[in-house]
Design a protein around this motif. Structure first.
Motif, PDB file in Angstrom:
ATOM      1  N   LEU A 282     -12.958  -0.654  11.750  1.00 41.31           N
ATOM      2  CA  LEU A 282     -13.195   0.775  11.953  1.00 41.31           C
ATOM      3  C   LEU A 282     -13.728   1.426  10.675  1.00 41.31           C
ATOM      4  O   LEU A 282     -14.248   2.530  10.698  1.00 41.31           O
ATOM      5  N   ILE A 283     -13.561   0.712   9.557  1.00 41.56           N
ATOM      6  CA  ILE A 283     -14.094   1.212   8.296  1.00 41.56           C
ATOM      7  C   ILE A 283     -15.364   0.415   8.002  1.00 41.56           C
ATOM      8  O   ILE A 283     -15.347  -0.813   8.034  1.00 41.56           O
TER       9      ILE A 283
ATOM     10  N   LEU B  68     -17.990 -12.874   0.854  1.00 37.11           N
ATOM     11  CA  LEU B  68     -16.916 -11.931   1.146  1.00 37.11           C
ATOM     12  C   LEU B  68     -17.170 -10.623   0.424  1.00 37.11           C
ATOM     13  O   LEU B  68     -17.454 -10.613  -0.775  1.00 37.11           O
ATOM     14  N   ILE B  69     -17.061  -9.564   1.159  1.00 39.38           N
ATOM     15  CA  ILE B  69     -17.204  -8.253   0.530  1.00 39.38           C
ATOM     16  C   ILE B  69     -15.819  -7.762   0.157  1.00 39.38           C
ATOM     17  O   ILE B  69     -14.918  -7.728   0.996  1.00 39.38           O
ATOM     18  N   LYS B  70     -15.641  -7.433  -1.112  1.00 38.96           N
ATOM     19  CA  LYS B  70     -14.341  -6.905  -1.546  1.00 38.96           C
ATOM     20  C   LYS B  70     -14.156  -5.511  -0.976  1.00 38.96           C
ATOM     21  O   LYS B  70     -15.021  -4.655  -1.101  1.00 38.96           O
ATOM     22  N   LYS B  71     -13.008  -5.321  -0.340  1.00 40.98           N
ATOM     23  CA  LYS B  71     -12.725  -3.995   0.215  1.00 40.98           C
ATOM     24  C   LYS B  71     -12.247  -3.108  -0.921  1.00 40.98           C
ATOM     25  O   LYS B  71     -11.223  -3.372  -1.539  1.00 40.98           O
ATOM     26  N   LYS B  72     -12.993  -2.052  -1.199  1.00 39.48           N
ATOM     27  CA  LYS B  72     -12.659  -1.174  -2.328  1.00 39.48           C
ATOM     28  C   LYS B  72     -11.997   0.102  -1.810  1.00 39.48           C
ATOM     29  O   LYS B  72     -12.540   0.793  -0.945  1.00 39.48           O
ATOM     30  N   ILE B  73     -10.842   0.384  -2.385  1.00 41.08           N
ATOM     31  CA  ILE B  73     -10.078   1.550  -1.952  1.00 41.08           C
ATOM     32  C   ILE B  73      -9.731   2.408  -3.163  1.00 41.08           C
ATOM     33  O   ILE B  73      -9.233   1.888  -4.168  1.00 41.08           O
ATOM     34  N   ALA B  74     -10.008   3.699  -3.060  1.00 43.17           N
ATOM     35  CA  ALA B  74      -9.605   4.633  -4.115  1.00 43.17           C
ATOM     36  C   ALA B  74      -8.418   5.441  -3.625  1.00 43.17           C
ATOM     37  O   ALA B  74      -8.440   5.977  -2.515  1.00 43.17           O
TER      38      ALA B  74
ATOM     39  N   LYS C 190      -0.521   1.216   6.318  1.00 42.37           N
ATOM     40  CA  LYS C 190      -0.703   0.348   7.493  1.00 42.37           C
ATOM     41  C   LYS C 190      -1.943   0.761   8.285  1.00 42.37           C
ATOM     42  O   LYS C 190      -2.722  -0.088   8.731  1.00 42.37           O
ATOM     43  N   HIS C 191      -2.157   2.058   8.438  1.00 42.00           N
ATOM     44  CA  HIS C 191      -3.370   2.530   9.116  1.00 42.00           C
ATOM     45  C   HIS C 191      -4.621   2.015   8.412  1.00 42.00           C
ATOM     46  O   HIS C 191      -5.588   1.600   9.043  1.00 42.00           O
ATOM     47  N   ILE C 192      -4.604   2.065   7.088  1.00 45.50           N
ATOM     48  CA  ILE C 192      -5.775   1.630   6.316  1.00 45.50           C
ATOM     49  C   ILE C 192      -6.010   0.137   6.539  1.00 45.50           C
ATOM     50  O   ILE C 192      -7.133  -0.303   6.808  1.00 45.50           O
ATOM     51  N   VAL C 193      -4.931  -0.640   6.459  1.00 43.91           N
ATOM     52  CA  VAL C 193      -5.044  -2.092   6.686  1.00 43.91           C
ATOM     53  C   VAL C 193      -5.561  -2.347   8.106  1.00 43.91           C
ATOM     54  O   VAL C 193      -6.513  -3.127   8.314  1.00 43.91           O
ATOM     55  N   ASP C 194      -4.970  -1.678   9.078  1.00 44.28           N
ATOM     56  CA  ASP C 194      -5.380  -1.860  10.484  1.00 44.28           C
ATOM     57  C   ASP C 194      -6.850  -1.472  10.682  1.00 44.28           C
ATOM     58  O   ASP C 194      -7.588  -2.137  11.393  1.00 44.28           O
TER      59      ASP C 194
ATOM     60  N   TYR D 248       1.760  -1.242  -0.317  1.00 43.55           N
ATOM     61  CA  TYR D 248       1.621  -1.761   1.040  1.00 43.55           C
ATOM     62  C   TYR D 248       0.249  -2.405   1.253  1.00 43.55           C
ATOM     63  O   TYR D 248       0.144  -3.501   1.798  1.00 43.55           O
ATOM     64  N   ILE D 249      -0.792  -1.723   0.787  1.00 45.71           N
ATOM     65  CA  ILE D 249      -2.151  -2.232   1.023  1.00 45.71           C
ATOM     66  C   ILE D 249      -2.363  -3.535   0.245  1.00 45.71           C
ATOM     67  O   ILE D 249      -2.873  -4.516   0.777  1.00 45.71           O
ATOM     68  N   ALA D 250      -1.937  -3.550  -1.025  1.00 47.44           N
ATOM     69  CA  ALA D 250      -2.141  -4.746  -1.853  1.00 47.44           C
ATOM     70  C   ALA D 250      -1.453  -5.951  -1.228  1.00 47.44           C
ATOM     71  O   ALA D 250      -1.928  -7.081  -1.318  1.00 47.44           O
ATOM     72  N   LYS D 251      -0.335  -5.707  -0.580  1.00 51.31           N
ATOM     73  CA  LYS D 251       0.413  -6.819   0.010  1.00 51.31           C
ATOM     74  C   LYS D 251      -0.188  -7.283   1.336  1.00 51.31           C
ATOM     75  O   LYS D 251      -0.144  -8.464   1.662  1.00 51.31           O
ATOM     76  N   ASN D 252      -0.722  -6.351   2.096  1.00 47.85           N
ATOM     77  CA  ASN D 252      -1.075  -6.675   3.479  1.00 47.85           C
ATOM     78  C   ASN D 252      -2.566  -6.762   3.788  1.00 47.85           C
ATOM     79  O   ASN D 252      -2.938  -7.139   4.893  1.00 47.85           O
TER      80      ASN D 252
END
Lengths: 457, 154
Positions: free
Chosen positions: A401-402, A17-23, A391-395, A37-41
Motif C-alpha cells: 500500500l506504500i 532489494l529496495i531499502k524501505k526508508k522511514i522517517a 503495525k499499520h506501517i509494517v502491514d 516495533y518497525i525495526a523488529k517486524n
C-alpha cells in the motif's frame, strides 16, 4: 511473521532489494516505541528518528517529574532501539525549519509524525496574561530544563499557589511545589529551580477542578504519593463529598479504589497541624476572573457527569496561578492536515487523512503519540498506540500500500548540524559527570548551544 | 553475566549436599547464598498470548515473572517498561483463579494502584514483577493481556 512478502521478494531476486526508508519526526516515547516495533517486524528497512532538540526522549526527559526516576527506566529500551543498526537518531533537526514535510516525503517511503504536544489550552478568562499566571506545562519545562524555559522565574514569594486542573500534571506540579527540597536535591531537577524552590514561601497549593470527586482526573498512585509526602497535610472540603460514599459500591474498580482513598483520607482529616504545608483539592469550581492575587470561581453542581454552573461565586487566594487544563499540539509544517480545533493531526488510527473533510487516507503518512491521539494517557497508552501505528506501517509496506518501487536517499545530513546517537552520548556523559559531584543522576544541560558544543557539532 | 553463570553452576554443585538441611540453616545460608538450594531450582512457566499462542520457558525459583521474561528473552514487546519499579503496568498478567488464590503474597496498594491503569484488568490480575516464583508453581500458565502484540489490532 512476515513470511509472505519475503517469499515474494525472494522469487524476484533479480530485482535489487529496495531499502524501505522511514522517517519518524519526534524522538519521544511514541517515536521510539514505533521505531522499536518497525525495526523488529519489517525486513530490510532503515528508520531515521528526527528530533527538534539536540537531545532525545521528549517528555520522558522534559515531562516526567524528577522525583519519578523509575518512570525514566524506559530510556534503557529507547537506547537499545537507537543502537539498532537499522535505526539512526538525528537530533537538532526540526520539521518546518531544517526540513519540510514535502522534502521528507520525497526522501522517504513513509513518514511518521510523533512530535507531540508542546502547547497548552488557555482558560480564556479575563487577566489570563497577568504576570503571575503561567501554564503548568511551562512550569514543568522550567524545573525539567527544557531549553527556553530556564528564565521563567515563577513567583514563589506568596503563600498560595492555585492550580487550575486536576490531572497528573497538576499533581506533579503540586508535589514539586510542596516537597521538602531534601527530597528533590538528589534528583535530576535543574539546579536553578532547586535554588528557587529552596527559598519558596509557598505554604498552600490548591488544585481546582470543575467537576466532583467522582470525576477526579488524577490517578490513585499520584494521590497516594501526595498523601504520603512528608510535612504536607492534604485538606479536603467535606461538602465536596456529599453523597459520594453512597455511590462507591457501584463504581468500577479503579474509580472505586481512588474514591475510597479520598474518603479514607477525608475521614482521617484533622486540622491540628497548621505548621505543615497544605495540599488542598477543591472540586466543583470553574475559574471566572483573575484578579491581582486571587481567583474568582463559580460554584458548580453535577448533572450526571457534567458540571453545571450555579449563581454562587467564591474567591480563592492565588499568589501564583498555574493553568493545567491540557496540552495541545501545533502544526509544524503547512503540509500537515492539522485539526486546529482538536489540536491534533487528522487521522484514522494513526493513518493520516488527506484532509479533515474526508476519510481518504494519505498513503505513506502516519501519526502516533499525542500528536495523533490528543494529549492523554500514560506512557503505557502511548506505547500501545505507537506499537499499533508501527503495525499499520509494517502491514502497509507488506501489503504494497506504500509506494516502494524506487530507492529513496533519506535525509542528507551533511549540511545540517545533526546530533547523531554517538554525539548524544557525549552530552549524556557530560551531564552524568556534572551531576555526580552533587549526588544527582545528572545535571541537565539547558542551553542548546552548550549541548551542540559538547556534542561537537 | 559470566559471574552469574558461575554462581549458578556452583549452586548446582552444592545442591544435593544442602538440600536436607535448608530449614535449619536458613540464617547461615543467607551468608553463603551460593549454597542455597533454591537458587538453582527450575520450574516451567507458560505465557499465553491473547491469540492463544503459548510461550513456555524454564524459570528459576526465586525470580519474579518479569525476570523470567527478561532472562529468557520471551518475545513480549514493551513488557516491563519501568523494569520492575512499580511505576507502570506493562507486565500485567492474568492468572487462573485457582493459581491466583494460591499465590503466597497478595498484591499491595502500590501494585493495585498500577493495575488500575492496566488494559483488560481482571480480578485475578497481577503485575509480573511482583510475583516471585516458588517451587510449587511448576507448570504455571499465565495469560498476557491483549495488546498490539497479538490479537487486537489497533
Amino acid at each position: 511473521m512476515n513470511m509472505l512478502p519475503r517469499v515474494f521478494l525472494r522469487s524476484y531476486s533479480s530485482i535489487p532489494l529496495i531499502k524501505k526508508k522511514i522517517a519518524i519526526v519526534g524522538g519521544g516515547p511514541a517515536g521510539f516505541y514505533a521505531a522499536q516495533y518497525i525495526a523488529k517486524n519489517l525486513s530490510n528497512c532503515e528508520i531515521d528518528i528526527l528530533e527538534k532538540l539536540p537531545v532525545p526522549f521528549g517528555l520522558v526527559r522534559f515531562g516526567v517529574a524528577p522525583d519519578h526516576p523509575e518512570v525514566k527506566n524506559v530510556i534503557n529500551t529507547f537506547t537499545k532501539t537507537a543502537e539498532n543498526p537499522s535505526v539512526r537518531f538525528l537530533g537538532n533537526i526540526a520539521l518546518g525549519q531544517d526540513v519540510s514535510l514535502k522534502e521528507l516525503r520525497e526522501q522517504y517511503h513513509a513518514v511518521l509524525l510523533t512530535y507531540g504536544a508542546d502547547q497548552d489550552h488557555r482558560l480564556n478568562i479575563p487577566n489570563e496574561d497577568q504576570e503571575n499566571v503561567i501554564s503548568a506545562r511551562k512550569f514543568v519545562a522550567w524545573y525539567n530544563g527544557l531549553p527556553g524555559a530556564e528564565n521563567l522565574q515563577p513567583k514563589l514569594t506568596g503563600d498560595t499557589v492555585t492550580i487550575i486542573g486536576q490531572g497528573n500534571v497538576a499533581i506533579d506540579v503540586a508535589r514539586i511545589l510542596l516537597s521538602p527540597v531534601d527530597l528533590l536535591k538528589n534528583t535530576d531537577i535543574t539546579e536553578y529551580s532547586l535554588e528557587a524552590l529552596s527559598t519558596s514561601n509557598i505554604k498552600r497549593v490548591q488544585l481546582v477542578g470543575r467537576r466532583g470527586p467522582l470525576q477526579a482526573a488524577f490517578t490513585i498512585k499520584e494521590l497516594r504519593e501526595m498523601l504520603k509526602l512528608p510535612n504536607v497535610t492534604t485538606v479536603w472540603r467535606r461538602e465536596d463529598f456529599e453523597g459520594v460514599e453512597d455511590l462507591v459500591a457501584s463504581l468500577q474498580r479503579p474509580r472505586k479504589r481512588l474514591t475510597e482513598l479520598m474518603l479514607t483520607s477525608l475521614k482521617a482529616q484533622n486540622f491540628t497541624d497548621t505548621q505543615e504545608r497544605q495540599f488542598l483539592p477543591i472540586f466543583l469550581r470553574s475559574p471566572e476572573t483573575i484578579s491581582y492575587n486571587s481567583l474568582d470561581v463559580v460554584v458548580n453542581k453535577m448533572a450526571g457527569d457534567k458540571a453545571v454552573k450555579t449563581k454562587d461565586m467564591e474567591n480563592l487566594p492565588a499568589d501564583l496561578i498555574l493553568r493545567s487544563i491540557g496540552y495541545r499540539s501545533t502544526c509544524a509544517d503547512s503540509e500537515i492536515p492539522f485539526n486546529e480545533k482538536a489540536g491534533k493531526v487528522f487521522n484514522h488510527n494513526g493513518r493520516v487523512l488527506v484532509n479533515g473533510d474526508s476519510e481518504v487516507i494519505d498513503r505513506g503518512l502516519y501519526t502516533a503519540g499525542w500528536l495523533g491521539t490528543g494529549p492523554t494517557g500514560v506512557i503505557l497508552t502511548t506505547m500501545n498506540t505507537a506499537f499499533g501505528v508501527g503495525k499499520h506501517i509494517v502491514d502497509d509496506f507488506n501489503g504494497n500500500l506504500i509506494k516502494c518501487d524506487q530507492n529513496k536517499p533519506g535525509l542528507d545530513i551533511k549540511k545540517l548540524r545533526a546530533v547523531t546517537w554517538d554525539k548524544w552520548e557525549r552530552i549524556d556523559k557530560a551531564e552524568i559527570e556534572a551531576g555526580a559531584g552533587k549526588g544527582k543522576p545528572r545535571e541537565k544541560i539547558v542551553s542548546i548551544n552548550t549541548m551542540l558544543e559538547v556534542a561537537g557539532v | 553475566m559470566q559471574s552469574v553463570k558461575l554462581v549458578q553452576n556452583l549452586a548446582r554443585f552444592s545442591f544435593s549436599r544442602t538440600l536436607k538441611s535448608t530449614s535449619n540453616l536458613k540464617g547461615v545460608q543467607r551468608n553463603f547464598s551460593i549454597s542455597h538450594p533454591r537458587l538453582n531450582e527450575q520450574i516451567t512457566v507458560t505465557f499465553v498470548r491473547a491469540s492463544g499462542e503459548k510461550l513456555t520457558t524454564k524459570a528459576k525459583v526465586g525470580d519474579n515473572l518479569l525476570d523470567v521474561v527478561v532472562n529468557n528473552n520471551i518475545d513480549l514487546d514493551g513488557f516491563g517498561a519501568c523494569e520492575g519499579t512499580l511505576t507502570c503496568s506493562t507486565c500485567h498478567l492474568i492468572f487462573k483463579p485457582a493459581d491466583y488464590e494460591r499465590l503466597p503474597d497478595k498484591p499491595g496498594d502500590e501494585e493495585l494502584d498500577m493495575l488500575d491503569l492496566a488494559y483488560d484488568l481482571t480480578d485475578t490480575s497481577r503485575l509480573g514483577c511482583q510475583v516471585i516464583l516458588t517451587k510449587d508453581m511448576d507448570g504455571l500458565e499465565v495469560k498476557v493481556p491483549a495488546t498490539v502484540n497479538d490479537a487486537r489490532s489497533a
